[in-house]
Design a protein around this motif. Structure first.
Motif, PDB file in Angstrom:
ATOM      1  N   ALA A  88       0.843  -1.205   0.000  1.00  0.00           N
ATOM      2  CA  ALA A  88       0.000   0.000   0.000  1.00  0.00           C
ATOM      3  C   ALA A  88       0.873   1.247   0.000  1.00  0.00           C
ATOM      4  CB  ALA A  88      -0.906  -0.010   1.217  1.00  0.00           C
ATOM      5  N   ARG A  89       0.353   2.288  -0.647  1.00  0.00           N
ATOM      6  CA  ARG A  89       1.065   3.573  -0.624  1.00  0.00           C
ATOM      7  C   ARG A  89       0.286   4.531   0.264  1.00  0.00           C
ATOM      8  NH1 ARG A  89      -0.739   7.902  -3.667  1.00  0.00           N
ATOM      9  NH2 ARG A  89      -2.572   7.340  -4.890  1.00  0.00           N
ATOM     10  N   THR A  90       0.998   5.455   0.880  1.00  0.00           N
ATOM     11  CA  THR A  90       0.328   6.421   1.731  1.00  0.00           C
ATOM     12  C   THR A  90      -0.219   7.556   0.885  1.00  0.00           C
ATOM     13  OG1 THR A  90       2.410   7.549   2.146  1.00  0.00           O
ATOM     14  CG2 THR A  90       1.759   5.892   3.748  1.00  0.00           C
ATOM     15  N   ILE A  91      -1.391   8.040   1.263  1.00  0.00           N
ATOM     16  CA  ILE A  91      -2.002   9.152   0.530  1.00  0.00           C
ATOM     17  C   ILE A  91      -2.203  10.368   1.424  1.00  0.00           C
ATOM     18  CG2 ILE A  91      -3.139   7.718  -1.194  1.00  0.00           C
ATOM     19  CD1 ILE A  91      -5.707   7.971   0.409  1.00  0.00           C
ATOM     20  N   ARG A  92      -2.018  10.235   2.706  1.00  0.00           N
ATOM     21  CA  ARG A  92      -2.210  11.349   3.648  1.00  0.00           C
ATOM     22  C   ARG A  92      -1.226  12.477   3.395  1.00  0.00           C
ATOM     23  NH1 ARG A  92      -4.563   9.163   8.737  1.00  0.00           N
ATOM     24  NH2 ARG A  92      -6.741   9.205   8.112  1.00  0.00           N
ATOM     25  N   GLN A  93       0.034  12.148   3.137  1.00  0.00           N
ATOM     26  CA  GLN A  93       1.038  13.184   2.906  1.00  0.00           C
ATOM     27  C   GLN A  93       0.646  14.034   1.714  1.00  0.00           C
ATOM     28  OE1 GLN A  93       4.612  10.941   2.506  1.00  0.00           O
ATOM     29  NE2 GLN A  93       4.917  10.727   4.699  1.00  0.00           N
ATOM     30  N   ASN A  94       0.111  13.398   0.663  1.00  0.00           N
ATOM     31  CA  ASN A  94      -0.308  14.124  -0.526  1.00  0.00           C
ATOM     32  C   ASN A  94      -1.423  15.106  -0.194  1.00  0.00           C
ATOM     33  OD1 ASN A  94       1.515  12.541  -1.868  1.00  0.00           O
ATOM     34  ND2 ASN A  94      -0.011  11.154  -2.714  1.00  0.00           N
TER      35      ASN A  94
END
Length: 112
Positions: free
Chosen positions: A97-103
């Protein structure tokens, strides 16, 4: 008795068989051709069927996921992660999984 068992197993071991019409109706997503319908043409890419979302949950939080068609991912808003879908199969391994919160934080900072 052994001859009977071997005669039943032999057709199964000879190669792949097309699924029954009933199994094919429930196992294949719309737009995906059954094994029997396939010809020597190039394989079409498999697509994710959104109806599967009623059965899939995040392996970490056990919460429902949202399908994002533009990125072809399953999104967990609560944890801020996205699971990739490859050839119509969701990769639900947490390490993939990749994180999307930082984006999202970056986008909010850029807007202000």
């Amino acid at each position: 008795m052994l001859v009977t068992a071997c005669s039943r197993l032999t057709p199964a071991l000879r190669g792949p068989r097309a699924p029954s019409a009933v199994a094919g109706r429930y196992l294949l997503a719309p737009g995906v051709r059954s094994f029997a319908d396939r010809s020597d043409k190039a394989e079409e890419p498999r697509t994710f069927h959104p109806a599967l979302l009623q059965f899939l949950v995040c392996p970490l939080s056990k919460k429902p996921l949202r399908y994002e068609a533009s990125t072809n991912e399953l999104i967990n808003e609560e944890l801020g992660i996205a699971y990739p879908i490859i050839d119509g199969i969701p990769n639900m391994i947490p390490q993939a999984a990749r994180t999307i919160r930082q984006n999202k934080k970056q986008e909010e900072a850029e807007q202000h």
